[in-house]
Design a protein around this motif. Structure first.
Motif, PDB file in Angstrom:
ATOM      1  N   ARG A 229      -4.423   9.704   1.359  1.00 44.21           N
ATOM      2  CA  ARG A 229      -4.798   8.615   2.260  1.00 44.21           C
ATOM      3  C   ARG A 229      -5.619   7.562   1.530  1.00 44.21           C
ATOM      4  N   LEU A 230      -6.531   7.984   0.681  1.00 44.62           N
ATOM      5  CA  LEU A 230      -7.315   7.037  -0.104  1.00 44.62           C
ATOM      6  C   LEU A 230      -6.429   6.262  -1.079  1.00 44.62           C
ATOM      7  N   ASP A 231      -5.449   6.949  -1.652  1.00 48.79           N
ATOM      8  CA  ASP A 231      -4.509   6.289  -2.547  1.00 48.79           C
ATOM      9  C   ASP A 231      -3.711   5.226  -1.796  1.00 48.79           C
ATOM     10  N   ALA A 232      -3.223   5.571  -0.613  1.00 44.14           N
ATOM     11  CA  ALA A 232      -2.459   4.611   0.183  1.00 44.14           C
ATOM     12  C   ALA A 232      -3.334   3.433   0.612  1.00 44.14           C
ATOM     13  N   ALA A 233      -4.578   3.705   0.971  1.00 46.09           N
ATOM     14  CA  ALA A 233      -5.482   2.621   1.371  1.00 46.09           C
ATOM     15  C   ALA A 233      -5.800   1.697   0.197  1.00 46.09           C
ATOM     16  N   SER A 234      -5.988   2.270  -0.972  1.00 43.94           N
ATOM     17  CA  SER A 234      -6.287   1.424  -2.131  1.00 43.94           C
ATOM     18  C   SER A 234      -5.074   0.592  -2.536  1.00 43.94           C
ATOM     19  N   ARG A 235      -3.885   1.156  -2.411  1.00 35.65           N
ATOM     20  CA  ARG A 235      -2.676   0.381  -2.704  1.00 35.65           C
ATOM     21  C   ARG A 235      -2.496  -0.753  -1.694  1.00 35.65           C
ATOM     22  N   ALA A 236      -2.815  -0.482  -0.433  1.00 35.83           N
ATOM     23  CA  ALA A 236      -2.686  -1.513   0.601  1.00 35.83           C
ATOM     24  C   ALA A 236      -3.747  -2.604   0.438  1.00 35.83           C
ATOM     25  N   ALA A 237      -4.891  -2.261  -0.118  1.00 33.98           N
ATOM     26  CA  ALA A 237      -5.974  -3.236  -0.295  1.00 33.98           C
ATOM     27  C   ALA A 237      -5.824  -4.068  -1.568  1.00 33.98           C
ATOM     28  N   LEU A 238      -4.870  -3.734  -2.413  1.00 30.86           N
ATOM     29  CA  LEU A 238      -4.721  -4.422  -3.690  1.00 30.86           C
ATOM     30  C   LEU A 238      -4.521  -5.929  -3.557  1.00 30.86           C
ATOM     31  N   PRO A 239      -3.622  -6.435  -2.702  1.00 26.27           N
ATOM     32  CA  PRO A 239      -3.451  -7.895  -2.613  1.00 26.27           C
ATOM     33  C   PRO A 239      -4.725  -8.622  -2.187  1.00 26.27           C
ATOM     34  N   ALA A 240      -5.446  -8.078  -1.227  1.00 27.67           N
ATOM     35  CA  ALA A 240      -6.701  -8.719  -0.811  1.00 27.67           C
ATOM     36  C   ALA A 240      -7.720  -8.677  -1.941  1.00 27.67           C
ATOM     37  N   ALA A 241      -7.751  -7.572  -2.676  1.00 28.41           N
ATOM     38  CA  ALA A 241      -8.675  -7.469  -3.806  1.00 28.41           C
ATOM     39  C   ALA A 241      -8.322  -8.477  -4.896  1.00 28.41           C
TER      40      ALA A 241
ATOM     41  N   LEU B 294       3.856 -20.329  -9.884  1.00 27.58           N
ATOM     42  CA  LEU B 294       4.760 -19.876 -10.950  1.00 27.58           C
ATOM     43  C   LEU B 294       4.085 -18.861 -11.870  1.00 27.58           C
ATOM     44  N   VAL B 295       2.838 -19.112 -12.212  1.00 25.17           N
ATOM     45  CA  VAL B 295       2.115 -18.210 -13.112  1.00 25.17           C
ATOM     46  C   VAL B 295       1.787 -16.886 -12.426  1.00 25.17           C
ATOM     47  N   LEU B 296       1.382 -16.938 -11.164  1.00 23.78           N
ATOM     48  CA  LEU B 296       0.930 -15.726 -10.473  1.00 23.78           C
ATOM     49  C   LEU B 296       2.056 -14.887  -9.894  1.00 23.78           C
ATOM     50  N   SER B 297       3.215 -15.459  -9.646  1.00 24.32           N
ATOM     51  CA  SER B 297       4.282 -14.692  -8.994  1.00 24.32           C
ATOM     52  C   SER B 297       4.800 -13.558  -9.876  1.00 24.32           C
ATOM     53  N   GLY B 298       4.794 -13.719 -11.182  1.00 26.12           N
ATOM     54  CA  GLY B 298       5.218 -12.625 -12.070  1.00 26.12           C
ATOM     55  C   GLY B 298       4.304 -11.411 -11.994  1.00 26.12           C
ATOM     56  N   PRO B 299       2.986 -11.589 -12.208  1.00 19.29           N
ATOM     57  CA  PRO B 299       2.084 -10.437 -12.043  1.00 19.29           C
ATOM     58  C   PRO B 299       2.082  -9.866 -10.620  1.00 19.29           C
ATOM     59  N   PHE B 300       2.234 -10.734  -9.602  1.00 17.73           N
ATOM     60  CA  PHE B 300       2.297 -10.228  -8.230  1.00 17.73           C
ATOM     61  C   PHE B 300       3.525  -9.350  -8.032  1.00 17.73           C
ATOM     62  N   ALA B 301       4.665  -9.756  -8.598  1.00 17.85           N
ATOM     63  CA  ALA B 301       5.888  -8.958  -8.475  1.00 17.85           C
ATOM     64  C   ALA B 301       5.709  -7.610  -9.154  1.00 17.85           C
ATOM     65  N   TRP B 302       5.068  -7.604 -10.313  1.00 14.10           N
ATOM     66  CA  TRP B 302       4.810  -6.337 -10.999  1.00 14.10           C
ATOM     67  C   TRP B 302       3.894  -5.454 -10.165  1.00 14.10           C
ATOM     68  N   CYS B 303       2.836  -6.028  -9.612  1.00 10.92           N
ATOM     69  CA  CYS B 303       1.914  -5.248  -8.765  1.00 10.92           C
ATOM     70  C   CYS B 303       2.623  -4.699  -7.539  1.00 10.92           C
ATOM     71  N   MET B 304       3.494  -5.494  -6.948  1.00  8.81           N
ATOM     72  CA  MET B 304       4.207  -5.032  -5.758  1.00  8.81           C
ATOM     73  C   MET B 304       5.153  -3.880  -6.106  1.00  8.81           C
ATOM     74  N   ARG B 305       5.830  -4.002  -7.215  1.00  6.88           N
ATOM     75  CA  ARG B 305       6.809  -2.988  -7.597  1.00  6.88           C
ATOM     76  C   ARG B 305       6.137  -1.698  -8.078  1.00  6.88           C
ATOM     77  N   VAL B 306       5.065  -1.811  -8.825  1.00  7.83           N
ATOM     78  CA  VAL B 306       4.474  -0.643  -9.463  1.00  7.83           C
ATOM     79  C   VAL B 306       3.322  -0.053  -8.669  1.00  7.83           C
ATOM     80  N   VAL B 307       2.462  -0.902  -8.138  1.00  6.97           N
ATOM     81  CA  VAL B 307       1.234  -0.402  -7.538  1.00  6.97           C
ATOM     82  C   VAL B 307       1.277  -0.400  -6.013  1.00  6.97           C
ATOM     83  N   ALA B 308       1.560  -1.552  -5.401  1.00  3.94           N
ATOM     84  CA  ALA B 308       1.442  -1.670  -3.949  1.00  3.94           C
ATOM     85  C   ALA B 308       2.531  -0.925  -3.190  1.00  3.94           C
TER      86      ALA B 308
END
Length: 191
Positions: free
Chosen positions: A27-39, A173-187
């Motif tokens: 549950r903590l893992d899921a909460a931290s993954r869900a909080a990643l974009p806001a963080a 343009l600069v941020l969408s690449g790292p965001f896509a990686w975060c979405m695919r791997v972490v979030a």
């Protein structure tokens, strides 16, 4: 009030096999993954308020926050709900020099646009998504420019709004690449 499960969770529940037990760690893992974009948005906000000595540093702030809110509202809206967007806008206003409430409105516009056009944009390519973001960013920069002129009660040159708009396009343009990686791997590691 019980909220219905999201599409992703219903698909995960339909997969055959053994599901792991929901322990505190999971549950903590899921909460931290869900909080990643806001963080990420808060870290960008604090980083752009730090005395880095960048030219036109205040103009970078709105574009970064607009890009963050629009991207996550479009691709993974459950991790960027409206209350989080409201708090982010409030933080931008409290740390910035603009009028209180303006950034809240601008970020909520980006949030609503991302959610409203989600179904149509998910079938499109990155260029179309970027062009839609350009329209949203142009509207937000125009609103901020007009609101600043009204509150200061003087005519301001449109160059500052154009600069802010250009920064917003580049930051997406600069941020969408790292965001896509975060979405695919972490979030959202399960698909």
């Amino acid at each position: 009030m019980v909220t219905p499960p999201s599409y992703e969770s219903r698909q995960f529940e339909r997969r055959p096999g053994i599901r792991p037990r929901q322990t505190l760690g999971r549950r903590l893992d899921a909460a931290s993954r869900a909080a990643l974009p806001a963080a990420i948005a808060v870290v960008l906000l604090l980083l752009l308020h730090a005395p880095l000595g960048l030219p036109a540093q205040p103009a970078l702030l709105l574009g970064a926050e607009l890009a963050c809110v629009f991207y996550w509202s479009l691709f993974l809206p459950r991790v960027m709900p409206s209350p989080v967007v409201f708090v982010l806008g409030l933080l931008v206003d409290l740390l910035g020099t603009g009028p209180l409430g303006l950034s809240v409105v601008l970020l909520l516009i980006a949030h609503v646009a991302g959610i409203a056009w989600r179904q149509a944009l998910m079938r499109q390519g990155a260029l179309v998504i970027w062009l839609v973001f350009a329209g949203v960013a142009a509207l937000c920069c125009l609103i901020e420019w007009l609101a600043t002129m009204l509150l200061e009660w003087r005519l301001l040159p449109p160059g500052s709004a154009a600069l802010q708009f250009g920064f917003a396009l580049g930051e997406y343009l600069v941020l969408s690449g790292p965001f896509a990686w975060c979405m695919r791997v972490v979030a959202r590691p399960h698909g």
